[in-house]
Design an enzyme around this catalytic site. Structure first.
Site, short mmCIF file in Angstrom:
data_model
loop_
_atom_site.label_atom_id
_atom_site.label_comp_id
_atom_site.label_asym_id
_atom_site.label_seq_id
_atom_site.Cartn_x
_atom_site.Cartn_y
_atom_site.Cartn_z
N LEU A 19 1.15 -1.65 0.07
CA LEU A 19 0.22 0.14 0.32
C LEU A 19 1.00 0.70 -0.27
O LEU A 19 2.01 1.02 0.74
CB LEU A 19 -0.84 -0.16 1.18
CG LEU A 19 -2.18 -0.84 1.43
CD1 LEU A 19 -2.75 -1.16 2.95
CD2 LEU A 19 -2.67 -0.90 0.49
N ASP A 62 2.34 -5.91 2.76
CA ASP A 62 3.20 -5.39 3.57
C ASP A 62 3.35 -5.73 4.92
O ASP A 62 3.89 -5.45 5.61
CB ASP A 62 1.56 -4.11 3.65
CG ASP A 62 1.56 -3.17 2.82
OD1 ASP A 62 2.58 -2.83 2.33
OD2 ASP A 62 1.05 -3.46 2.23
N GLU A 67 5.69 -4.23 12.60
CA GLU A 67 5.93 -3.06 13.38
C GLU A 67 4.22 -3.47 13.85
O GLU A 67 3.31 -2.69 14.81
CB GLU A 67 6.23 -2.30 13.62
CG GLU A 67 6.12 -1.27 14.55
CD GLU A 67 6.71 -0.15 14.34
OE1 GLU A 67 7.64 0.50 15.46
OE2 GLU A 67 6.33 0.63 13.06
N ASP A 68 3.13 -3.42 12.99
CA ASP A 68 1.92 -2.70 12.75
C ASP A 68 1.07 -4.29 13.42
O ASP A 68 -0.21 -3.31 14.01
CB ASP A 68 1.71 -2.07 11.26
CG ASP A 68 2.26 -0.82 11.03
OD1 ASP A 68 3.11 -0.19 11.94
OD2 ASP A 68 2.59 -0.97 9.89
N ARG A 87 -4.40 -5.04 5.92
CA ARG A 87 -3.21 -6.33 6.39
C ARG A 87 -4.23 -6.62 7.43
O ARG A 87 -3.53 -6.34 8.20
CB ARG A 87 -2.42 -4.74 6.97
CG ARG A 87 -1.93 -3.62 5.25
CD ARG A 87 -0.77 -2.98 5.61
NE ARG A 87 0.35 -3.80 6.40
CZ ARG A 87 0.66 -3.06 7.15
NH1 ARG A 87 1.13 -1.65 7.75
NH2 ARG A 87 1.96 -3.91 8.19
N ARG A 133 -5.07 5.14 10.15
CA ARG A 133 -5.23 4.16 10.89
C ARG A 133 -6.20 3.56 11.58
O ARG A 133 -6.21 2.67 11.62
CB ARG A 133 -4.02 3.26 9.77
CG ARG A 133 -2.74 3.86 8.48
CD ARG A 133 -3.88 2.29 8.13
NE ARG A 133 -3.75 2.77 6.11
CZ ARG A 133 -2.32 1.70 6.23
NH1 ARG A 133 -1.63 1.05 6.92
NH2 ARG A 133 -1.90 1.94 4.76
N HIS A 163 1.79 7.17 9.20
CA HIS A 163 1.64 6.70 10.89
C HIS A 163 2.55 7.79 12.12
O HIS A 163 3.15 8.00 10.92
CB HIS A 163 2.81 5.65 10.65
CG HIS A 163 1.75 4.17 10.25
ND1 HIS A 163 2.06 3.40 9.65
CD2 HIS A 163 0.21 4.16 10.50
CE1 HIS A 163 1.46 2.04 9.49
NE2 HIS A 163 0.35 2.68 9.74
N CYS A 248 9.31 0.33 11.04
CA CYS A 248 8.96 -0.98 10.89
C CYS A 248 8.56 -2.15 10.86
O CYS A 248 7.89 -3.50 11.14
CB CYS A 248 7.99 -0.78 9.47
SG CYS A 248 7.52 1.17 9.52
C1 DA2 Z 1 5.91 4.08 10.86
N1 DA2 Z 1 5.45 3.00 9.85
C2 DA2 Z 1 5.96 3.95 8.11
C3 DA2 Z 1 5.30 1.72 9.59
N2 DA2 Z 1 5.06 1.16 10.82
N3 DA2 Z 1 4.53 1.22 8.75
C4 DA2 Z 1 4.47 0.90 7.56
C5 DA2 Z 1 3.52 0.23 6.91
C6 DA2 Z 1 3.91 0.74 5.22
C7 DA2 Z 1 2.90 0.07 4.52
N4 DA2 Z 1 3.10 0.53 2.83
C8 DA2 Z 1 1.32 0.10 4.83
O1 DA2 Z 1 0.74 1.41 3.74
O2 DA2 Z 1 0.70 0.13 5.31
#
Ligand code: DA2
Length: 255
Positions: A19, A62, A67-68, A87, A133, A163, A248
């Site tokens: 994404l 992704d 981390e997410d 996701r 998000r 984020h 991330c």
């Molecule tokens: C701190 N950052 C930026 C993150 N923890 N995650 C990045 C996720 C990127 C992925 N393409 C998306 O759009 O979800």
């Protein structure tokens, strides 16, 4: 040296379909990304971190941005409910992996959404980015889980980047670092230091004053050197093309 652990997840073969929200799409070199990911893992390992691989989710482009999938505070891992529908399947294996490391788990539930990248912990203060998000319900649920453990959860706005941790992270002394044009409210943080590059806002604390950071922020690396820190630089260009950064690519489990 540290004996802390880091959860990591290898990139999907579909990484290039990841994404993007705030940047233009440019082609991702998946083979180069695989090499960069290995160098990132090696940098953690060389700093004394034990890297624990979360089972891959090859259908999730992704998934490498592990981390997410969660927020870890003390002995509790709060499993996220991704703000992007695509996701959501990433969380199950991450939950299993963190539970296998001995953590209790709790889950963000519908209608809450929360991405780990929106959460910045500084001691017992937990900043939660309210933006694209992560929604208010997600933050309220997180607060419900973490405040009994002694955390103070503070919501801060995020509108210019993906984020909260795309905009700001923190140095070992708690100073929040951010690239001002992309930080909604620098005044939300008691100590804020502006850095000269967007990627200069992203550091992972490796311990003993070492800061893992991207090669795309040489001026910020110099600034941190002048402040007495030791930058450990990795090239993560292919992940930056998907709005990723050094934070991330792992979940740090600090003892
Ligand atoms: C701190 N950052 C930026 C993150 N923890 N995650 C990045 C996720 C990127 C992925 N393409 C998306 O759009 O979800």
């Amino acid at each position: 040296m540290t004996s802390d652990r880091a959860l990591i997840r290898r990139p999907s073969p579909r990484l290039a379909e990841g994404l993007i929200t705030h940047i233009e799409r440019v082609p991702v070199d998946v083979e180069l990304a695989a090499r960069q990911w290995q160098q990132y893992v090696d940098a953690l390992a060389e700093a004394g971190w034990t890297c624990v691989e979360v089972s891959p989710v090859d259908d999730c482009p992704d998934g490498v941005f592990v981390e997410d999938t969660m927020v870890v505070f003390r002995d509790l891992a709060v499993i996220a409910r991704a703000g992007a529908d695509e996701r959501r399947p990433e969380a199950a294996e991450a939950e299993r992996a963190v539970a296998a490391q001995g953590y209790r788990t709790a889950n963000i539930t519908e209608p809450g959404t929360l991405d780990g990248g929106d959460i910045l912990k500084i001691g017992s203060t937990v900043y939660a980015g309210l933006g694209g998000r992560t929604n208010q319900t997600g933050i309220d649920q997180l607060r419900g889980f973490l405040e009994p453990l002694g955390a103070q959860v503070i919501a801060v706005p995020v509108s210019k980047v993906l984020h909260l941790k795309s905009a700001v992270t923190a140095l070992p002394d708690g100073t929040v670092i951010g690239y001002e044009p992309l930080t909604d409210d620098p005044g939300a943080f008691p100590k804020f230091l502006a850095v000269p590059e967007e990627a200069g806002a992203h550091v992972v604390l490796l311990g003993e004053g070492r800061l893992l950071m991207g090669a795309s922020a040489p001026k910020s690396a110099e600034l941190f050197r002048e402040l007495g820190y030791t930058p450990v630089v990795v090239d993560i260009s292919e992940f930056e093309k998907l709005e990723g950064c050094v934070t991330c690519l792992s979940v740090r489990l600090r003892s």
